[in-house]
Enzyme design. Structure first.
Site, PDB file in Angstrom:
ATOM      1  N   CYS A   1       6.267  -7.120   7.481  1.00 33.14           N
ATOM      2  CA  CYS A   1       7.282  -6.580   8.385  1.00 33.14           C
ATOM      3  C   CYS A   1       7.692  -7.655   9.384  1.00 33.14           C
ATOM      4  O   CYS A   1       6.881  -8.479   9.783  1.00 33.14           O
ATOM      5  CB  CYS A   1       6.711  -5.365   9.125  1.00 33.14           C
TER       6      CYS A   1
ATOM      7  N   CYS B   1       3.383   8.500   1.229  1.00 34.88           N
ATOM      8  CA  CYS B   1       3.893   7.586   2.242  1.00 34.88           C
ATOM      9  C   CYS B   1       4.188   6.255   1.552  1.00 34.88           C
ATOM     10  O   CYS B   1       3.271   5.588   1.070  1.00 34.88           O
ATOM     11  CB  CYS B   1       2.839   7.432   3.339  1.00 34.88           C
TER      12      CYS B   1
ATOM     13  N   CYS C   1      -1.418   5.927   9.955  1.00 36.71           N
ATOM     14  CA  CYS C   1      -0.250   5.258  10.540  1.00 36.71           C
ATOM     15  C   CYS C   1      -0.638   3.941  11.172  1.00 36.71           C
ATOM     16  O   CYS C   1      -1.579   3.867  11.947  1.00 36.71           O
ATOM     17  CB  CYS C   1       0.342   6.102  11.670  1.00 36.71           C
TER      18      CYS C   1
ATOM     19  N   CYS D   1       5.786  -5.160  16.160  1.00 39.53           N
ATOM     20  CA  CYS D   1       5.198  -4.208  17.121  1.00 39.53           C
ATOM     21  C   CYS D   1       3.719  -4.580  17.312  1.00 39.53           C
ATOM     22  O   CYS D   1       2.986  -4.739  16.331  1.00 39.53           O
ATOM     23  CB  CYS D   1       5.330  -2.779  16.612  1.00 39.53           C
TER      24      CYS D   1
ATOM     25  N   CYS E   1       0.666  -2.530  15.603  1.00 40.02           N
ATOM     26  CA  CYS E   1       0.759  -2.141  14.196  1.00 40.02           C
ATOM     27  C   CYS E   1       0.228  -3.237  13.281  1.00 40.02           C
ATOM     28  O   CYS E   1       0.524  -4.414  13.463  1.00 40.02           O
ATOM     29  CB  CYS E   1       2.219  -1.838  13.858  1.00 40.02           C
TER      30      CYS E   1
ATOM     31  N   GLY F   1       6.528  -1.937   6.501  1.00 37.55           N
ATOM     32  CA  GLY F   1       7.908  -2.391   6.578  1.00 37.55           C
ATOM     33  C   GLY F   1       8.807  -1.524   7.418  1.00 37.55           C
ATOM     34  O   GLY F   1       8.437  -0.434   7.846  1.00 37.55           O
ATOM     35  N   GLU F   2       9.989  -2.047   7.682  1.00 42.01           N
ATOM     36  CA  GLU F   2      11.008  -1.326   8.449  1.00 42.01           C
ATOM     37  C   GLU F   2      12.119  -0.941   7.473  1.00 42.01           C
ATOM     38  O   GLU F   2      12.883  -1.801   7.028  1.00 42.01           O
ATOM     39  CB  GLU F   2      11.523  -2.231   9.581  1.00 42.01           C
TER      40      GLU F   2
ATOM     41  N   GLU G   1       0.830  -1.195   0.000  1.00 45.00           N
ATOM     42  CA  GLU G   1       0.000   0.000   0.000  1.00 45.00           C
ATOM     43  C   GLU G   1       0.869   1.252   0.000  1.00 45.00           C
ATOM     44  O   GLU G   1       1.920   1.288   0.621  1.00 45.00           O
ATOM     45  CB  GLU G   1      -0.903  -0.014   1.238  1.00 45.00           C
TER      46      GLU G   1
ATOM     47  N   ASN H   1      -4.275   4.684  15.960  1.00 45.32           N
ATOM     48  CA  ASN H   1      -5.307   4.425  14.958  1.00 45.32           C
ATOM     49  C   ASN H   1      -5.798   2.999  15.123  1.00 45.32           C
ATOM     50  O   ASN H   1      -5.024   2.097  15.409  1.00 45.32           O
ATOM     51  CB  ASN H   1      -4.756   4.637  13.554  1.00 45.32           C
TER      52      ASN H   1
HETATM   53  N1  SAH Z   1       8.813   0.625  10.683  1.00 42.51           N
HETATM   54  C1  SAH Z   1       8.877   2.036  10.699  1.00 42.51           C
HETATM   55  C2  SAH Z   1       7.914   2.722   9.755  1.00 42.51           C
HETATM   56  C3  SAH Z   1       6.492   2.244   9.734  1.00 42.51           C
HETATM   57  S1  SAH Z   1       5.440   2.661  11.083  1.00 42.51           S
HETATM   58  C4  SAH Z   1       8.718   2.544  12.119  1.00 42.51           C
HETATM   59  O1  SAH Z   1       8.464   1.752  13.014  1.00 42.51           O
HETATM   60  O2  SAH Z   1       8.887   3.729  12.344  1.00 42.51           O
HETATM   61  C5  SAH Z   1       5.189   4.367  10.984  1.00 42.51           C
HETATM   62  C6  SAH Z   1       4.682   4.958  12.292  1.00 42.51           C
HETATM   63  O3  SAH Z   1       3.359   4.502  12.581  1.00 42.51           O
HETATM   64  C7  SAH Z   1       5.534   4.554  13.497  1.00 42.51           C
HETATM   65  O4  SAH Z   1       5.869   5.682  14.245  1.00 42.51           O
HETATM   66  C8  SAH Z   1       4.619   3.654  14.295  1.00 42.51           C
HETATM   67  O5  SAH Z   1       4.935   3.699  15.658  1.00 42.51           O
HETATM   68  C9  SAH Z   1       3.247   4.217  13.959  1.00 42.51           C
HETATM   69  N2  SAH Z   1       2.143   3.293  14.186  1.00 42.51           N
HETATM   70  C10 SAH Z   1       2.154   1.955  14.099  1.00 42.51           C
HETATM   71  N3  SAH Z   1       0.942   1.433  14.395  1.00 42.51           N
HETATM   72  C11 SAH Z   1       0.136   2.494  14.686  1.00 42.51           C
HETATM   73  C12 SAH Z   1      -1.227   2.618  15.046  1.00 42.51           C
HETATM   74  N4  SAH Z   1      -2.021   1.551  15.161  1.00 42.51           N
HETATM   75  N5  SAH Z   1      -1.718   3.854  15.233  1.00 42.51           N
HETATM   76  C13 SAH Z   1      -0.926   4.950  15.098  1.00 42.51           C
HETATM   77  N6  SAH Z   1       0.350   4.889  14.739  1.00 42.51           N
HETATM   78  C14 SAH Z   1       0.904   3.679  14.547  1.00 42.51           C
END
Ligand code: SAH
Length: 344
Positions: free
Chosen positions: A112, A105, A333, A116, A119, A159-160, A92, A290
């Site tokens: 990934c 974005c 996010c 986390c 996420c 992804g990271e 996406e 979110n």
């Molecule tokens: N892997 C990278 C980039 C992707 S996540 C990273 O971890 O930064 C991008 C951002 O979205 C990160 O700051 C993450 O903490 C946030 N994020 C992940 N899940 C989320 C959620 N459910 N609601 C809001 N932000 C979230």
């Protein structure tokens, strides 16, 4: 010979390749321009390239261009693109519209490995890394449809990025090259969950991109609960790496903190974080959680978020609350997911 992704090549690499075909050097610059300025998706479109050379390119390379599967438009005008790359790799990409222009974005991996807990991108595991060309192709796909040049890129999709380091760095270099789209590196943000070794590597690349670190907790015990990477590196190590990044690049580092109700939104976490970030040159972005389908978490209350921000601001840490976009289409996010696997 196996077909290679031509979009992933820097101008230097493309020049080397062209020379091996006994072609004049300037052809490389022309081809690069077709690929990265004109954003063509086929070699036939390269009008000023001799047919013979186009044939050679066609035999050895391919131009990654996604098949657009779906486009979802949010009420706030964000658009989520569901794109299919080679081998049924569905990712996406999100277009965000704001007062200062268009932001894209991009995703760097299909799925990934980081795990986390809050996420969506990790829910179905990891399929594969995207190539630099496939990351670029996401931008070009959207840019071709737009009337205006995009102004910002955030590497914050699925992804990271630092777990796909060479492709992410090549993406930045090609996107910002004067012979390509020529996007300022200062308008590119790369977001990481905190791969400390790779932050040091990135600092040494002499790039001007903004580094964003997903910190998400004020102490190590809490961070370990929600981010497996915290078992490998402590917050202190992470901040030290970020400070090194600042020293090398003079770019202020951003910390992202997703606020999850009754998980990481307590006053103690804010106090602990402000102690750790005091005297650093940083900015904190608070992100109200979110909603993730099937997730057990909920978003902190607005009052709690404001309180959290105040604690940080009291320690003179510049803090903002991020306005979430694209929530109604699961494009905000943490809501992006790879829907294509497991392949059964
Ligand atoms: N892997 C990278 C980039 C992707 S996540 C990273 O971890 O930064 C991008 C951002 O979205 C990160 O700051 C993450 O903490 C946030 N994020 C992940 N899940 C989320 C959620 N459910 N609601 C809001 N932000 C979230």
């Amino acid at each position: 010979m196996k077909h290679q992704d031509i979009l992933s090549l820097t101008l230097e690499q493309l020049t080397q390749t062209i020379l091996t075909y006994d072609q004049p050097k300037y052809r490389a610059k022309q081809i690069y321009g077709w690929l990265h300025k004109n954003m063509v998706t086929s070699f036939e479109e390269m009008a000023n390239i001799p047919k013979l050379l186009r044939g050679i390119l066609c035999n050895n390379f391919y131009i990654p261009a996604p098949v657009a599967l779906k486009k979802l438009k949010s009420s706030d005008e964000s658009i989520k693109h569901l794109l299919n790359f080679k081998n049924n790799t569905i990712i996406e990409t999100v277009l965000l519209k704001s007062s200062y222009g268009y932001t894209i974005c991009v995703s760097t991996q299909a799925g990934c490995k980081m795990g986390c807990t809050f996420c969506a991108s990790q829910e179905k595991g990891f399929k594969r890394n995207l190539t630099a060309g496939e990351i670029l192709a996401q931008v070009y796909h959207i840019q071709r449809e737009l009337d205006k040049k995009i102004s910002n890129i955030v590497i914050m999709g699925i992804g990271e990025p630092l777990d796909n380091y060479p492709a992410s760095v090549a993406f930045i270099r090609i996107l910002s090259s004067p012979e390509g789209l020529n996007l300022s590196q200062r308008s590119i943000t790369i977001s990481t969950c905190g791969l400390v070794d790779k932050i040091y590597d990135l600092a040494k690349e002499e790039l001007q991109v903004t580094l964003a670190i997903s910190i998400n907790a004020g102490d190590n015990a809490k961070r370990k609960e929600i981010m497996p990477i915290a078992k490998k590196y402590t917050i202190e190590q992470l901040i030290e790496a970020a400070e090194y990044y600042f020293k090398k690049t003079k770019r202020r580092v951003s910390y992202e903190y997703v606020l999850i109700k009754n998980v990481n939104d307590a006053k103690e976490q804010a106090l602990s974080l402000s102690k750790k970030l005091a005297r650093t040159s940083s900015h904190v972005n608070l992100i109200p959680l979110n909603y993730v389908v099937g997730g057990e978490y909920s978003r902190s209350e607005d009052e709690k978020i404001k309180e959290f921000a105040k604690i940080l601001q009291k320690s003179n840490i510049s803090t903002t609350i991020r306005i979430s976009k694209g929530q109604d289409i699961d494009a905000a996010c943490g809501q992006l997911r790879n829907i294509s696997f497991p392949l059964t």
